[in-house]
Design an enzyme around this catalytic site. Structure first.
Site, PDB file in Angstrom:
ATOM      1  N   ARG A 122     116.150  85.715   4.230  1.00 28.69           N
ATOM      2  CA  ARG A 122     117.049  86.558   3.229  1.00 28.69           C
ATOM      3  C   ARG A 122     118.556  85.526   2.776  1.00 28.69           C
ATOM      4  O   ARG A 122     118.618  86.618   2.637  1.00 28.69           O
ATOM      5  CB  ARG A 122     117.378  87.703   4.001  1.00 28.69           C
ATOM      6  CG  ARG A 122     116.219  88.805   4.260  1.00 28.69           C
ATOM      7  CD  ARG A 122     116.424  89.816   4.152  1.00 28.69           C
ATOM      8  NE  ARG A 122     115.009  90.775   3.912  1.00 28.69           N
ATOM      9  CZ  ARG A 122     115.679  92.340   4.225  1.00 28.69           C
ATOM     10  NH1 ARG A 122     115.853  92.806   4.564  1.00 28.69           N
ATOM     11  NH2 ARG A 122     114.302  92.639   3.901  1.00 28.69           N
ATOM     12  N   GLN A 127     113.915  85.882  -2.641  1.00 29.83           N
ATOM     13  CA  GLN A 127     113.786  87.585  -3.358  1.00 29.83           C
ATOM     14  C   GLN A 127     112.147  87.514  -3.085  1.00 29.83           C
ATOM     15  O   GLN A 127     111.791  88.702  -3.203  1.00 29.83           O
ATOM     16  CB  GLN A 127     114.971  87.772  -3.628  1.00 29.83           C
ATOM     17  CG  GLN A 127     115.730  88.919  -2.795  1.00 29.83           C
ATOM     18  CD  GLN A 127     116.378  89.173  -3.438  1.00 29.83           C
ATOM     19  OE1 GLN A 127     117.349  88.216  -4.457  1.00 29.83           O
ATOM     20  NE2 GLN A 127     117.372  90.588  -3.476  1.00 29.83           N
ATOM     21  N   ASP A 130     109.865  88.349  -0.519  1.00 26.52           N
ATOM     22  CA  ASP A 130     109.938  88.670  -0.021  1.00 26.52           C
ATOM     23  C   ASP A 130     108.965  90.190   0.708  1.00 26.52           C
ATOM     24  O   ASP A 130     108.983  91.160   0.058  1.00 26.52           O
ATOM     25  CB  ASP A 130     111.762  89.671   0.187  1.00 26.52           C
ATOM     26  CG  ASP A 130     111.553  90.211   2.134  1.00 26.52           C
ATOM     27  OD1 ASP A 130     110.782  89.941   2.375  1.00 26.52           O
ATOM     28  OD2 ASP A 130     113.030  90.304   1.831  1.00 26.52           O
ATOM     29  N   SER A 133     110.683  93.737   2.298  1.00 25.90           N
ATOM     30  CA  SER A 133     110.938  94.185   0.434  1.00 25.90           C
ATOM     31  C   SER A 133     110.219  95.506  -0.217  1.00 25.90           C
ATOM     32  O   SER A 133     109.649  96.242  -0.488  1.00 25.90           O
ATOM     33  CB  SER A 133     112.051  93.755  -0.516  1.00 25.90           C
ATOM     34  OG  SER A 133     112.989  93.135   0.425  1.00 25.90           O
ATOM     35  N   TYR A 228     120.841  91.941   8.007  1.00 25.74           N
ATOM     36  CA  TYR A 228     120.352  93.470   7.939  1.00 25.74           C
ATOM     37  C   TYR A 228     122.098  93.870   9.043  1.00 25.74           C
ATOM     38  O   TYR A 228     122.917  93.534   9.506  1.00 25.74           O
ATOM     39  CB  TYR A 228     119.428  92.462   9.246  1.00 25.74           C
ATOM     40  CG  TYR A 228     117.552  92.519   8.615  1.00 25.74           C
ATOM     41  CD1 TYR A 228     116.884  93.014   8.808  1.00 25.74           C
ATOM     42  CD2 TYR A 228     118.068  90.596   8.911  1.00 25.74           C
ATOM     43  CE1 TYR A 228     116.076  93.066   7.789  1.00 25.74           C
ATOM     44  CE2 TYR A 228     116.410  90.365   7.823  1.00 25.74           C
ATOM     45  CZ  TYR A 228     115.293  91.713   7.767  1.00 25.74           C
ATOM     46  OH  TYR A 228     114.619  91.022   7.506  1.00 25.74           O
TER      47      TYR A 228
END
Ligand code: NAD
Length: 372
Positions: A122, A127, A130, A133, A228
Site C-alpha cells: 500500500r 495504488q 491494488d 481497493s 490498515y
C-alpha cells in the site's frame, strides 16, 4: 511478453482478468495476448471484441496457454488448474482467504512463479495495481443495493399524496474503501447515513461524505502500517461495542465492512446488539468470509434471526462483472507495465519494492525460504 487469459472456473465467477480495452493497450506496447474463447462473455466482452483489440482467441484452454509466459487470472487457481500451467511460467492472481503457503508444493512441482495480487504494497506508486481497493469499491456499492432490495422500506424520504415516508437509517461499520463507497451509495439513495471506524483518518472521510460519525473517541495509534487498522485491545473492543450498542437500535440497515488483514474480522454487532434491531432490519456483512462483523452471519448465506435478515455475501464484486473486470484489468495492466523491461520481457526482481511482497514463489522456490 506473452500473456494468457482463460475463462475463470470458480463457481459464480463472472469476471475476467483482462478486458478488450486493456488488451489493446498491451498489444500496442508489443505484448501478445491469448484468450480462451468465451473468457469475457460473462463480463460483457465477446471474442470478436478481443480479436479487434489485437488478441488471438483460442478454442481450448491448452491452446491459449501454449507459449504463455504470464497467466493473468482473477481467482486463486485450483490444483487441477495449476496442473494445466506450462512449466516455468508466472501466474498473477488473487489468493483469496486460504493461506498462500498451501499452493507452494504444486507451484514447486511445475517451477511456477506466482504473484499474489492482494499482496501489492500500500504505497502510492502501487495504488494503480491494488485489486483489493478496486474490488472493494464495487462490493461497497453493491452491498447497499442488496440491503435496499431486502429492506421492507424505501431509502429516501418521500412526500406523497398518501403521506410522508421517513428516510431509512443506514449505519456503515468500517469506513475503508468498501465502507466509504457504501456510505456514498446509501447517501445517493436518500438514506440518513452514519459511519464508524477505529482509524482517525476515517472519521474525517465519513464526515466529508455528509454522513455522521458514531462510536467512541478514535485513538491516534489505531492505524497500523500501510493504512490498515491494527487489532483493538480488549478495553477498546468493549468501548466500541458500548458506543455501537447505543446507535444500533435506531438503524434499518447495517453494512459491515470492518477487517484487520490476516486476522478474523472483529465482531462489532454481537447477539445482544442484533436483538435491539427492529424486525425487518437488514445486516449486509461483507466480512462474512473472514468470520463476519455480526454474530450469526454465515458466509454465502441468508440467515434470519428474530426477524432481522443477515446477508453474508462472498465475492460480491463478481456480481458486477463488467465494471469489476474493467477495474481489475487496469490493475493488471499497471502491474504488467511494472514487471516489463524496456524490451517488453518479463522481469521478476525478488528485491523490487513492489514485486518482493507479492512473490509467493519464484521459479517454484519460496524467495528466501524452502520450496515446501
Ligand atoms: P480493510 O478492508 O482492511 O478494512 C476495512 C475498514 O475496517 C478499515 O477502514 C479499518 O480501519 C476498519 N476496521 C478494522 N477494525 C475495525 C473495528 N474494530 N471497528 C471498526 N472498524 C474497523 O481496509 P481497506 O478498506 O482496504 O483500507 C484501509 C485504508 O487503507 C483506507 O484508508 C485506504 O484509503 C487505505 N488505502 C491505501 C492505499 C495505498 O496507499 N496504496 C490503497 C488502498 C487503501
Amino acid at each position: 511478453m506473452r500473456i494468457a487469459v482463460l475463462k475463470e472456473a470458480a463457481p459464480g465467477e463472472a469476471r475476467v482478468a483482462l478486458v478488450p480495452d486493456v488488451v489493446q493497450r498491451l498489444t500496442k506496447s508489443g505484448h501478445q495476448i491469448s484468450i480462451q474463447a468465451g473468457a469475457g462473455l460473462a463480463a460483457g466482452s465477446t471474442d470478436a471484441d478481443y480479436e479487434k483489440a489485437g488478441a488471438r482467441v483460442h478454442g481450448s484452454r491448452a491452446e491459449a496457454l501454449t507459449g504463455a509466459e504470464l497467466w493473468a487470472r482473477v481467482r486463486r487457481p485450483s490444483g487441477a488448474e495449476l496442473g494445466e500451467a506450462p512449466e516455468g511460467i508466472c501466474i498473477v492472481s488473487m489468493l483469496g482467504v486460504e493461506p498462500a503457503e498451501t499452493l507452494v508444493p504444486a507451484l514447486a512441482a511445475r517451477k511456477l512463479s506466482f504473484l499474489g495480487l492482494e499482496r501489492v504494497p500500500r504505497i502510492t506508486r502501487a495504488q494503480s495495481m491494488d485489486v483489493l481497493s478496486s474490488q472493494a469499491t464495487v462490493a461497497g456499492y453493491k452491498a447497499v443495493l442488496l440491503g435496499a432490495a431486502e429492506l421492507g422500506k424505501l431509502l429516501p424520504m418521500l412526500t406523497t399524496a398518501a403521506g410522508t415516508l421517513a428516510p431509512a437509517k443506514v449505519l456503515v461499520l468500517g469506513a475503508g474503501v468498501a465502507g466509504l463507497q457504501a456510505i456514498a451509495t446509501a447517501r445517493r439513495l436518500g438514506a440518513v447515513v452514519a459511519g464508524f471506524d477505529v482509524r482517525p483518518a476515517a472519521a474525517e472521510q465519513v464526515l466529508s461524505l455528509g454522513a455522521t460519525f458514531v462510536g467512541p473517541e478514535v485513538s491516534a495509534d489505531a492505524e497500523a502500517e500501510g493504512g490498515y487498522a491494527r487489532a483493538q485491545t480488549a478495553e477498546e473492543q468493549a468501548a466500541t461495542r458500548a458506543a455501537l450498542a447505543a446507535a444500533i437500535p435506531q438503524q434499518d440497515l447495517l453494512i459491515c465492512t470492518a477487517q484487520v488483514p490476516g486476522r478474523k474480522a472483529p465482531v462489532l454487532v454481537d447477539a445482544a446488539a442484533l436483538a435491539t434491531l427492529r424486525p425487518g432490519s437488514v445486516v449486509v456483512d461483507l466480512a462474512a468470509e473472514t468470520g463476519g462483523n455480526a454474530e450469526g452471519t454465515r458466509a454465502g448465506e441468508r440467515v434470519v434471526l428474530g426477524g432481522v435478515v443477515l446477508l453474508g455475501p462472498v465475492q460480491l464484486a463478481a456480481t458486477v462483472p463488467l465494471h469489476a473486470s474493467q477495474m481489475f484489468a487496469r490493475n493488471v495492466l499497471a502491474l504488467v507495465q511494472h514487471l516489463a523491461t524496456k524490451q517488453g520481457a518479463l522481469n521478476l526482481d525478488p528485491q523490487d519494492e513492489i514485486t518482493k511482497p507479492m512473490l509467493v514463489t519464484l521459479n517454484g522456490q519460496v524467495p528466501g525460504g524452502s520450496s515446501r
